[in-house]
Design an enzyme around this catalytic site. Structure first.
Site, PDB file in Angstrom:
ATOM      1  N   CYS A   2       0.842  -0.787  -0.081  1.00  8.96           N
ATOM      2  CA  CYS A   2       0.181  -0.039  -0.005  1.00  8.96           C
ATOM      3  C   CYS A   2       0.802   1.010   0.354  1.00  8.96           C
ATOM      4  CB  CYS A   2      -0.832  -0.570   1.244  1.00  8.96           C
ATOM      5  SG  CYS A   2      -1.832  -1.362   1.494  1.00  8.96           S
ATOM      6  N   ARG A  27       4.880  -0.230  -5.858  1.00  6.83           N
ATOM      7  CA  ARG A  27       4.992  -0.647  -4.838  1.00  6.83           C
ATOM      8  C   ARG A  27       3.840  -2.605  -5.186  1.00  6.83           C
ATOM      9  NH1 ARG A  27       6.116   2.635  -0.429  1.00  6.83           N
ATOM     10  NH2 ARG A  27       5.072   1.361   1.448  1.00  6.83           N
ATOM     11  N   TRP A  74      -3.586  -2.584  -1.281  1.00  4.15           N
ATOM     12  CA  TRP A  74      -3.000  -4.491  -2.032  1.00  4.15           C
ATOM     13  C   TRP A  74      -3.704  -4.915  -1.175  1.00  4.15           C
ATOM     14  CZ3 TRP A  74       1.059  -8.296  -0.186  1.00  4.15           C
ATOM     15  CH2 TRP A  74       0.918  -8.851  -1.052  1.00  4.15           C
ATOM     16  N   ASN A 100      -1.699   2.414   5.891  1.00  6.41           N
ATOM     17  CA  ASN A 100      -0.671   0.898   5.159  1.00  6.41           C
ATOM     18  C   ASN A 100      -0.379   0.340   6.664  1.00  6.41           C
ATOM     19  OD1 ASN A 100      -0.095   2.540   3.033  1.00  6.41           O
ATOM     20  ND2 ASN A 100       1.294   2.653   2.738  1.00  6.41           N
ATOM     21  N   GLY A 101      -0.435  -0.580   6.994  1.00  4.12           N
ATOM     22  CA  GLY A 101      -0.104  -1.695   7.781  1.00  4.12           C
ATOM     23  C   GLY A 101      -1.083  -2.834   7.908  1.00  4.12           C
ATOM     24  N   GLU A 483      19.250 -17.140  -6.843  1.00  3.10           N
ATOM     25  CA  GLU A 483      18.446 -15.704  -7.225  1.00  3.10           C
ATOM     26  C   GLU A 483      17.845 -15.566  -9.054  1.00  3.10           C
ATOM     27  OE1 GLU A 483      17.571 -13.217  -5.992  1.00  3.10           O
ATOM     28  OE2 GLU A 483      17.758 -11.760  -7.732  1.00  3.10           O
ATOM     29  N   LYS A 487      13.547 -14.946  -9.957  1.00  2.00           N
ATOM     30  CA  LYS A 487      13.570 -14.131 -11.215  1.00  2.00           C
ATOM     31  C   LYS A 487      12.893 -14.473 -11.963  1.00  2.00           C
ATOM     32  CE  LYS A 487      14.845 -11.159  -9.097  1.00  2.00           C
ATOM     33  NZ  LYS A 487      15.755 -11.237  -8.347  1.00  2.00           N
ATOM     34  N   GLU A 490       9.274 -15.254  -9.910  1.00  4.46           N
ATOM     35  CA  GLU A 490       8.655 -13.958  -9.732  1.00  4.46           C
ATOM     36  C   GLU A 490       7.603 -13.650 -10.829  1.00  4.46           C
ATOM     37  OE1 GLU A 490      10.070 -11.068  -7.224  1.00  4.46           O
ATOM     38  OE2 GLU A 490      12.141 -11.183  -8.353  1.00  4.46           O
ATOM     39  N   HIS A 506      21.022 -35.715  -5.269  1.00  5.13           N
ATOM     40  CA  HIS A 506      19.866 -36.046  -3.798  1.00  5.13           C
ATOM     41  C   HIS A 506      18.777 -36.517  -4.314  1.00  5.13           C
ATOM     42  CE1 HIS A 506      23.639 -36.695  -2.260  1.00  5.13           C
ATOM     43  NE2 HIS A 506      24.417 -35.787  -2.535  1.00  5.13           N
ATOM     44  N   LYS A 605       6.551  -4.282  -4.050  1.00  2.00           N
ATOM     45  CA  LYS A 605       8.355  -3.050  -4.093  1.00  2.00           C
ATOM     46  C   LYS A 605       8.321  -4.130  -2.746  1.00  2.00           C
ATOM     47  CE  LYS A 605      11.770  -2.596  -5.364  1.00  2.00           C
ATOM     48  NZ  LYS A 605      12.901  -3.567  -5.742  1.00  2.00           N
TER      49      LYS A 605
HETATM   50  C1  F6R Z   1      12.763 -10.419  -5.064  1.00  4.73           C
HETATM   51  C2  F6R Z   1      12.359  -8.979  -4.440  1.00  4.73           C
HETATM   52  C3  F6R Z   1      12.552  -9.716  -2.674  1.00  4.73           C
HETATM   53  C4  F6R Z   1      12.370  -8.582  -2.351  1.00  4.73           C
HETATM   54  C5  F6R Z   1      12.635  -8.548  -0.637  1.00  4.73           C
HETATM   55  C6  F6R Z   1      13.731  -8.412  -0.102  1.00  4.73           C
HETATM   56  O1  F6R Z   1      12.865  -9.895  -6.605  1.00  4.73           O
HETATM   57  O2  F6R Z   1      12.531  -8.268  -4.327  1.00  4.73           O
HETATM   58  O3  F6R Z   1      11.979 -10.780  -2.937  1.00  4.73           O
HETATM   59  O4  F6R Z   1      14.549  -8.942  -2.312  1.00  4.73           O
HETATM   60  O5  F6R Z   1      11.416  -8.486  -0.031  1.00  4.73           O
HETATM   61  O6  F6R Z   1      13.357  -7.149  -0.079  1.00  4.73           O
HETATM   62  P1  F6R Z   1      14.650  -5.637   0.970  1.00  4.73           P
HETATM   63  O7  F6R Z   1      15.028  -5.927  -0.135  1.00  4.73           O
HETATM   64  O8  F6R Z   1      13.912  -4.803  -0.261  1.00  4.73           O
HETATM   65  O9  F6R Z   1      14.348  -5.725   1.957  1.00  4.73           O
END
Ligand code: F6R
Length: 610
Positions: A2, A27, A74, A100-101, A483, A487, A490, A506, A605
C-alpha cells in the site's frame, strides 16, 4: 504494498495526489482512491484497478479542495474492490482515513463498535480505525484527541493519514511500523509513505518515527508522540532526481534497471576504492570495523533477493576474512529467539530498508543488545535509521518489483566490506590491489554482457512455453542459481528451483527429462570439472542445457544447447557477472509470455507487512 500520499496547501490537491500515487504504483497495488475536503464537505472517490482508471473517472467527477489524501491498496483483508479500497469514511461521512499496515485486534474492536451502532461498508481492518476515531470524536469534538485515543487502543502496525470535513485546515498523520515521510514546502506540506511520492515538490523532509503523529495545519506542523509528548525533529534535505524514477525510454522499469547496472555498480564503488593501498574506504562503518574484526561471528539477516546477496557475503567473508558467518532469513530470525552475544555482529541487508521482517530482526537484535549494521539502498529508510551504522548502496531508486540493480550493488558493497576487513587482517597489498582492479573493471564487463541481450531474447522466445526450470551452480554461483530461479518465477510465473549443482543427484535429478531446461552456472573455477560431470548427468537424461560460462571456454559449448559467455573475473566477484544473463533471461521470458513485468501478480515492491 500500500502507498500513502497527502497534501495541504494552496494548490488543488487531487492532481498532486494522483501524481504522487502514480509514483507509488511500483510498490504494487490493486485499487486506489483519493479524498479531499471542499467547503467543509468530505469527498471520496475510489475504485479497483489502475490509477489511470481513477484519473479517468475524475474527469467526470470533480474532487476539488486544497486538502486531501490518496492511497494505493494491496489487498490483505478482503478482495480488491471499491468498498475495500481506501480512503474509508465513518458513519457520518465526515472523517476519512487511509492506512498502511495491519490492525491486528480489529475483530474485537469492530464487534464492539458494531454493538454501539456503527455501520461498516467494507471487510477491511482499516475501516475499524475510522469508526473508532468517529467514536472518540463524537465524545470530545477534537480530531487530534480522537485520533490519539483511537491509536492507543490499536494493536498492530500503521502509517495513517486522516482528514475531517469539520477541520478543513488540518491533516493528521501517524506511524507505528509503517513509514511516513513529511515534505515541507513553501506554504504547503505533503506526506507520503515513500519519498518518491513527494519528489518534485520539496527537498525538505522529516521522517516520523514509530509512535509519533503529526498535526499539520496550513501554516504549521507539530509532531508529538501518540501519548502527547512533544518531539523535536530534524529537517533533512533530500536530492531526488526525477529522471531516475521515470522509465528512461525502456518498456519496463525492470529492463531499465538491468541496463543501468554498469552505472549503478560504479556508483556503489565511487569514492570507496583506495587503489594504491589495495583496500576500500567505507565511512558508514568506519567506527565499527573493530567490532567486525573481533567478532566471534557475523550474522547476516535479510529476505528474498537480499538474502541471496547475504549468502554471497558469507562465502566472501569466510574465505577472505576468516570470520565465521551465518545467514538467516529475517522472518525466521525474528521468531527464533536467536543467540546474540556481545561478540556477534548482525548485518541486515535490505534494498528498501522497510521490509517488515528485516526491520523486526533489527529490533530483536537490538533488544538483545547486539551490534546491528545495515546495508540499504533507500536513504533515510527505517532500517537505515535504526541500525547502529551502515553502508548505502547508492544504486538510485529501484522501481521494478523484481530486484536487479540492488542485488548487484549489494554484492559489490559486500565485496568492498570484505576487501576492507581482509586488508586489515591477513590479505596482502598485492592481492588487495588485484581485487581493486577487478572491481574497477566490473562496469565494462557488465556492459559487455548486456550488449549480448539479443541472443538471450532469442533463447527466451524458444523456451517461453516451458513450465519448469532448474538452476544449478557451485560455490559463489550457488546463490546465483537461487537468485536466477527467483527472478524467473516471480515475473514469468514459471516454476523454477535453484540448487547447489551437487545436490541434483539427491533428488531433483528425478525431474529431468527432455522437457526440463537446466541452467548451469559453470564458470572456470575450482569446481569446473565437477560441474561438467553434473552437465553430463543431465545430458544423459536428455534435459535441455544452458551454460553461463567463461569467455574462451569452447569446450562447454560442445556439451550444452545454449552457452552465454561472461568475461573472466576473480571468484568473489563472479556473481555480479553471472547474474546478469539470468536477469535478462527472466525478463525476456516474462515479456514473451505476456506477463506484466513491472506489476507481477501477488507481489509488491516493499513487503511492509508480515
Ligand atoms: C525479489 C525481491 C524480493 C526482495 C525482498 C526483500 O526480486 O525483490 O525478494 O528482495 O522482499 O526486500 P528488501 O531488499 O527491500 O528488504
Amino acid at each position: 504494498m500500500c502507498g500513502i500520499v497527502g497534501y495541504i496547501g494552496n494548490k488543488e490537491a487531487s492532481p498532486i495526489l494522483l501524481e504522487g500515487l502514480k509514483r507509488l504504483e511500483y510498490r504494487g497495488y490493486d485499487s486506489a482512491g483519493i479524498s479531499t475536503i471542499s467547503t467543509n464537505k468530505l469527498l471520496i472517490h475510489k475504485r479497483s484497478g489502475k490509477i489511470s482508471d481513477l484519473e479517468r473517472d475524475l474527469v467526470y467527477r470533480e474532487i476539488p479542495g486544497t486538502l486531501g489524501i490518496g492511497h494505493t491498496r494491496w489487498a490483505t483483508h478482503g478482495e480488491p474492490n471499491a468498498e475495500n479500497a481506501h480512503p474509508h469514511d465513518d458513519c457520518t461521512g465526515k472523517i476519512a482515513l487511509i492506512h498502511n499496515g495491519i490492525i491486528e485486534n480489529f475483530d474485537i474492536l469492530k464487534k464492539e463498535l458494531q454493538s454501539k451502532g456503527h455501520q461498516f461498508k467494507s471487510v477491511t481492518d482499516t475501516e475499524t480505525l475510522v469508526h473508532l476515531i468517529e467514536e472518540f470524536y463524537n465524545k470530545n469534538g477534537v480530531l487530534e484527541q480522537a485520533v490519539r485515543e483511537a491509536l492507543l487502543l490499536v494493536k498492530g502496525t500503521y502509517g495513517i493519514a486522516v482528514v475531517c470535513g469539520d477541520e478543513p485546515d488540518m491533516l493528521i498523520t501517524a506511524r507505528n511500523g509503517s513509514p511516513i515521510v513529511l515534505g515541507i514546502g513553501a506554504n504547503e506540506y505533503l506526506i507520503a509513505s515513500d519519498v518518491a511520492a513527494i519528489a518534485g515538490h520539496t527537498c525538505n523532509v522529516t521522517y516520523l518515527d514509530d509512535n509519533e503523529m503529526a498535526i499539520i495545519r496550513r501554516n504549521n506542523l507539530v509532531i508529538k508522540t501518540i501519548d502527547d509528548r512533544p518531539v523535536e525533529k530534524k529537517v533533512e534535505q533530500i536530492s531526488f532526481d526525477l529522471d531516475k524514477i521515470e522509465k528512461g525510454g525502456y518498456s519496463h522499469f525492470m529492463l531499465k534497471e538491468i541496463m543501468e547496472q554498469p552505472q549503478t555498480i560504479y556508483d556503489s564503488m565511487r569514492g570507496r576504492l583506495l587503489e594504491e593501498e589495495g583496500t576500500a574506504k567505507l565511512g558508514g562503518i568506519q567506527h565499527e570495523l573493530e567490532s567486525l574484526l573481533y567478532a566471534r561471528r557475523v550474522l547476516f539477516s535479510a529476505c528474498g533477493t537480499s538474502w541471496h546477496a547475504a549468502l554471497i557475503g558469507e562465502y566472501m567473508i569466510e574465505e577472505s576474512v576468516r570470520i565465521p558467518v551465518e545467514v538467516e532469513y529475517a522472518s525466521e530470525f525474528r521468531y527464533r529467539d536467536p543467540i546474540i552475544d556481545r561478540d556477534t555482529v548482525v548485518v541486515v541487508i535490505s534494498q528498501s530498508g522497510e521490509t517488515a521482517d528485516t526491520l523486526a530482526a533489527v529490533r530483536e537484535a537490538k533488544r538483545k543488545r547486539g551490534k546491528v549494521l545495515g546495508i540499504c539502498n533507500v536513504v533515510g529508510s527505517t532500517i537505515a535509521r535504526e541500525t547502529d551504522a551502515g553502508i548505502y548502496l547508492h544504486a538510485g531508486p529501484e522501481i521494478g518489483v523484481a530486484s536487479t540493480k540492488a542485488f548487484t550493488s549489494q554484492v559489490t558493497v559486500l565485496a568492498l566490506m570484505t576487501l576492507l576487513l581482509a586488508r586489515m587482517s591477513s590479505m596482502s597489498a598485492s592481492r588487495g590491489r588485484e581485487i581493486v582492479q577487478e572491481l574497477k573493471s566490473l562496469p565494462s564487463k557488465v556492459k559487455k554482457i548486456l550488449d549480448g541481450h539479443e541472443y538471450i531474447e532469442q533463447i527466451a522466445e524458444q523456451y517461453a512455453n516451458k513450465h519448469n526450470f532448474l538452476y544449478l551452480g557451485r560455490g559463489y554461483n550457488f546463490p546465483v542459481a537461487l537468485e536466477g530461479a527467483l527472478k524467473l518465477k516471480e515475473i514469468s510465473y514459471i516454476h523454477a528451483e535453484g540448487y547447489p549443482a551437487a545436490e541434483m543427484k539427491h533428488g531433483p535429478i528425478a525431474l529431468i527429462d527432455e522437457n526440463m531446461p537446466v541452467v548451469f552456472i559453470a564458470t572456470k573455477d575450482s569446481t569446473y570439472e565437477k560441474i561438467i560431470s553434473n552437465i553430463e548427468e543431465v545430458r544423459a537424461r536428455k534435459g535441455k542445457l544452458f551454460a553461463i560460462a567463461t569467455e574462451g571456454d569452447d569446450f562447454i559449448s560442445t556439451k550444452v544447447d545454449h552457452t552465454i559467455y561472461i568475461p573472466p573475473t576473480i571468484g568473489l566477484l563472479t556473481p555480479i557477472l553471472t547474474i546478469i544473463p539470468l536477469q535478462l533471461l527472466a525478463y525476456y521470458m516474462a515479456v514473451k509470455r505476456g506477463c506484466d513485468v513491472d506489476q507481477p501478480r501477488n507481489l509488491a515492491k516493499s513487503v511492509t507487512v508480515e
